[in-house]
Design a protein around this motif. Sequence first.
Motif, PDB file in Angstrom:
ATOM      1  N   GLN A 103       0.842  -1.203   0.000  1.00 42.57           N
ATOM      2  CA  GLN A 103       0.000   0.000   0.000  1.00 42.57           C
ATOM      3  C   GLN A 103       0.874   1.249   0.000  1.00 42.57           C
ATOM      4  O   GLN A 103       1.886   1.330   0.699  1.00 42.57           O
ATOM      5  CB  GLN A 103      -0.890  -0.012   1.244  1.00 42.57           C
ATOM      6  CG  GLN A 103      -1.753   1.224   1.410  1.00 42.57           C
ATOM      7  CD  GLN A 103      -2.530   1.198   2.716  1.00 42.57           C
ATOM      8  OE1 GLN A 103      -3.025   0.150   3.144  1.00 42.57           O
ATOM      9  NE2 GLN A 103      -2.624   2.352   3.373  1.00 42.57           N
ATOM     10  N   PHE A 104       0.486   2.240  -0.816  1.00 43.95           N
ATOM     11  CA  PHE A 104       1.235   3.492  -0.848  1.00 43.95           C
ATOM     12  C   PHE A 104       1.054   4.231   0.477  1.00 43.95           C
ATOM     13  O   PHE A 104      -0.072   4.548   0.874  1.00 43.95           O
ATOM     14  CB  PHE A 104       0.755   4.377  -2.000  1.00 43.95           C
ATOM     15  CG  PHE A 104       1.059   3.831  -3.369  1.00 43.95           C
ATOM     16  CD1 PHE A 104       2.201   3.087  -3.608  1.00 43.95           C
ATOM     17  CD2 PHE A 104       0.205   4.084  -4.430  1.00 43.95           C
ATOM     18  CE1 PHE A 104       2.488   2.587  -4.880  1.00 43.95           C
ATOM     19  CE2 PHE A 104       0.474   3.595  -5.711  1.00 43.95           C
ATOM     20  CZ  PHE A 104       1.623   2.847  -5.927  1.00 43.95           C
ATOM     21  N   THR A 140       0.661  -4.995  -6.842  1.00 48.17           N
ATOM     22  CA  THR A 140       0.016  -4.721  -5.553  1.00 48.17           C
ATOM     23  C   THR A 140      -0.978  -3.568  -5.577  1.00 48.17           C
ATOM     24  O   THR A 140      -1.895  -3.535  -4.745  1.00 48.17           O
ATOM     25  CB  THR A 140       1.094  -4.384  -4.486  1.00 48.17           C
ATOM     26  OG1 THR A 140       1.926  -3.315  -4.960  1.00 48.17           O
ATOM     27  CG2 THR A 140       1.962  -5.594  -4.187  1.00 48.17           C
ATOM     28  N   ASN A 141      -0.850  -2.618  -6.503  1.00 51.65           N
ATOM     29  CA  ASN A 141      -1.559  -1.348  -6.351  1.00 51.65           C
ATOM     30  C   ASN A 141      -2.597  -1.023  -7.418  1.00 51.65           C
ATOM     31  O   ASN A 141      -3.264   0.009  -7.307  1.00 51.65           O
ATOM     32  CB  ASN A 141      -0.543  -0.201  -6.293  1.00 51.65           C
ATOM     33  CG  ASN A 141       0.429  -0.350  -5.146  1.00 51.65           C
ATOM     34  OD1 ASN A 141       1.506  -0.899  -5.321  1.00 51.65           O
ATOM     35  ND2 ASN A 141       0.037   0.109  -3.971  1.00 51.65           N
ATOM     36  N   VAL A 142      -2.727  -1.860  -8.435  1.00 51.07           N
ATOM     37  CA  VAL A 142      -3.673  -1.516  -9.500  1.00 51.07           C
ATOM     38  C   VAL A 142      -4.573  -2.696  -9.855  1.00 51.07           C
ATOM     39  O   VAL A 142      -4.997  -2.861 -10.993  1.00 51.07           O
ATOM     40  CB  VAL A 142      -2.942  -0.979 -10.748  1.00 51.07           C
ATOM     41  CG1 VAL A 142      -2.405   0.423 -10.495  1.00 51.07           C
ATOM     42  CG2 VAL A 142      -1.816  -1.917 -11.181  1.00 51.07           C
ATOM     43  N   GLY A 143      -4.869  -3.516  -8.846  1.00 54.34           N
ATOM     44  CA  GLY A 143      -5.870  -4.549  -9.013  1.00 54.34           C
ATOM     45  C   GLY A 143      -5.358  -5.864  -9.560  1.00 54.34           C
ATOM     46  O   GLY A 143      -4.231  -5.981 -10.044  1.00 54.34           O
ATOM     47  N   ASN A 156      -6.068  -9.401   3.314  1.00 49.39           N
ATOM     48  CA  ASN A 156      -5.173  -8.245   3.292  1.00 49.39           C
ATOM     49  C   ASN A 156      -4.234  -8.352   2.099  1.00 49.39           C
ATOM     50  O   ASN A 156      -3.032  -8.582   2.214  1.00 49.39           O
ATOM     51  CB  ASN A 156      -4.400  -8.148   4.600  1.00 49.39           C
ATOM     52  CG  ASN A 156      -5.306  -7.877   5.782  1.00 49.39           C
ATOM     53  OD1 ASN A 156      -5.547  -8.745   6.605  1.00 49.39           O
ATOM     54  ND2 ASN A 156      -5.836  -6.665   5.823  1.00 49.39           N
ATOM     55  N   ARG A 157      -4.855  -8.211   0.929  1.00 47.97           N
ATOM     56  CA  ARG A 157      -4.139  -8.155  -0.338  1.00 47.97           C
ATOM     57  C   ARG A 157      -4.572  -6.901  -1.059  1.00 47.97           C
ATOM     58  O   ARG A 157      -5.627  -6.344  -0.773  1.00 47.97           O
ATOM     59  CB  ARG A 157      -4.478  -9.376  -1.209  1.00 47.97           C
ATOM     60  CG  ARG A 157      -3.923 -10.690  -0.716  1.00 47.97           C
ATOM     61  CD  ARG A 157      -4.292 -11.832  -1.657  1.00 47.97           C
ATOM     62  NE  ARG A 157      -3.777 -13.102  -1.170  1.00 47.97           N
ATOM     63  CZ  ARG A 157      -4.058 -14.280  -1.716  1.00 47.97           C
ATOM     64  NH1 ARG A 157      -4.852 -14.322  -2.786  1.00 47.97           N
ATOM     65  NH2 ARG A 157      -3.549 -15.397  -1.226  1.00 47.97           N
ATOM     66  N   GLY A 158      -3.749  -6.479  -2.034  1.00 50.92           N
ATOM     67  CA  GLY A 158      -4.167  -5.377  -2.875  1.00 50.92           C
ATOM     68  C   GLY A 158      -5.550  -5.647  -3.427  1.00 50.92           C
ATOM     69  O   GLY A 158      -5.950  -6.787  -3.637  1.00 50.92           O
TER      70      GLY A 158
END
Length: 760
Positions: free
Chosen positions: A106-107, A276-279, A341-343
């Motif tokens: 997560q950013f 991780t951050n765009v699905g 707790n995953r993207g």
Amino acid sequence: MSETGKPISRIDGRMKVTGKATYAAEFNQPNMAYAFPVRATIAKGRITALDDAAIKKEPGVLHVISYKNALKLKPLDRSAQAKAGAAFLGENLPPLQDTNVHYPGQFIAVVVAESYEQARAAAYKLMVRYAAQKAATELKAALPNSKKPKMFMGEEAQVSEGKAAAPLAQSAHRVDNAYSTPVEHHHPMEPHATVAVWEGTDKLILYDATQGVGLTGTIAAYFLGLKPENVHVIAPFVGGGFGSKGLWLHTLLVAMAAKIAGRPVKLALTRQMMQTNVGHRAATIQRVALGTDTAGKLSVLRHHTDTYNNLTEFFEPSGKQSLVLYKAPLREVTYNVAQLNRGTPTFMRAPGETPGTFALESAMDEMAYQLKMDPVAFRIANHTRQDPMKGHDFSSEFLIDCYRIGAEKFGWSARSIEPRQKRVGQYLVGYGMATATYPGGRSAATVKVSMTASGAVTVMTASIDIGTGTYTVLAQTAADALGVPVDQIQVKIGDSSLPPAPLAGGSQTTASIHPAAQQACVLLRNDLAALAIADPASPLHGRKPDEIGYAKGKLVITGDEKKSDTYAAILSRAKRTELEACATTQPVSGAGLTVPSALCTPRQIPAEQNSDDKHYAFHSFGAQFAEVWVDEDFGTIRVKRFTSVQDVGRIMNEKTARSQIIGGVIFGIGAALMEATEYDKRWGNPVVRTLADYHVPVNLDIPPIDVHFIGKPDPHISPIGARGIGEIGITGVAAAIANAVFNATGKRLRDLPMTPDKLV
């Protein structure tokens, strides 16, 4: 001759191969700085300390932005977001607003520096301390705490829950098995990227890799507290998306960074961040049960899916096709959704249908084998021409033709029902097939068309070309509607300042924007005719509008084409340098099938006016056929040839349509044989980090792919008669391959990907 349907090469192709096509990360600005995000290293918990003092002294570092100093964004508010058109988010997590961590990667901060290298080097040195909490990292372990969602995208999620048990028990023949699919990632060739430029304090330009410039703009405007018209999003070329681009809030990180830095800022995500951050497509565990009578007619169909989500209400809807395909008196489709707790999972090419057709179509093959029926014959025996849930006729449906043509082209008659009957050297050879399906969607869209006195035509709409050929097909539609050559037409898309169009997703672009383009051209011709009729110097002077046709860049008297007037001459005599027309179209009822609103102004359809979807069900269908060779010693599976037959309405461009299906089949081969994202069971982070680890098909993995289209226009979806084609190509592919593997080996593989260890 009509331009529509011709296999015209892409008009933007030369720009792409020569490097002149500009993508988001290539819109470099004067005095531009660079942003690099810092990602969380725990799966769940909160940040207790973030020491940025040291890295602020690193070479070139301008700013370190975190929860301590980030701009305050408008909080999540479903009602307010819906009113603003900003409710469709990838994940419900405005960045850097608190200390909570929801998933690894997560950013949690962003470093802004003079160069990309300086920003990246400093970001890895940021010291962060956490208070970690126990995280949910595995689907099976989290299922006891799962929930049963009531709704999915406005539809009931739990259908006929608990009602299938009795008819299954009473069925003459039954199959009941579990199928699993892994996490899959989109991985478009172009990584997600954004360049943010502020003009003053209240106007923002975003050059963004997005599937929807309008949606990206409204989301940014909402959270940054800007007027929607003050956010300008530009994306003339997008290097693939597959559902992953346009919904994510890293664009806000860049906008915040540019605001704080007081200069343009670029952010380009790494391949690791795309994990991780765009699905991604969430893993599924599906259980499909079928019951039939002694004649092989389905009496009941049950399809249950266990899956997960996080920071979203979206979940993988793997039962969608089980509500559409086949005639069964009772069907039960249900879901359990855990939270991991995953993207955040999101839409990925044919969401739901891709894993869902693997399970359903594998089960159909298993039942056909139990009945000793040919799999094609079994499907035809249970074919339906109506939507089983709505009771509506399909707007246009030629699935049996797909089966027939596919079987003929593929050579299906050579297949033996019993497995292990064909061998070539050390290879066991098998044939398999499956049904493909995807909804036929359409939304309101607006297109403006202009013509200059020289005869040049420009077509304008805020649609997106994500590599599918939108530039070219729009030019073909306009060429036919105006009677001018394709090379005389310029297409402008990918800019939010242009007339609005829907998100390039859900296979709706063609069905949505082309009726508006056609109608705008009709309005433009009408305006030209009015000028000619009123002009004493025109051969058409004083004639009635219904007497006037068009061809080859001119208006003509129908039946007497010697009496004609060129567009250029009409405009020249009227002393007009340019003429333009604009139309907004949307699906409505009645013989017209689409009705333009006032000039480029969307309007609501009156409640008393039934829309077409209350009379028809809109779906595309197809048939997939695969031949596989399986090495008996090593368990390797090779797809040696593939045939795909698709019923998707009118084909707008035979070449780009064929390429779309080929791409979908390749996507499906990857899902069937190699694609999977693995996670560390202790920490919850993905251990597949790059395309060296995440295996996708390459040239040597792909056989000849034979594509055929029914090509019959859908008379109800629009005057154009075309449905979308981007998503259906992948559906049914994995099942066709799995069924072929069974036919070759006698072993049923129910867990994707079908790697050698599962076969040997």
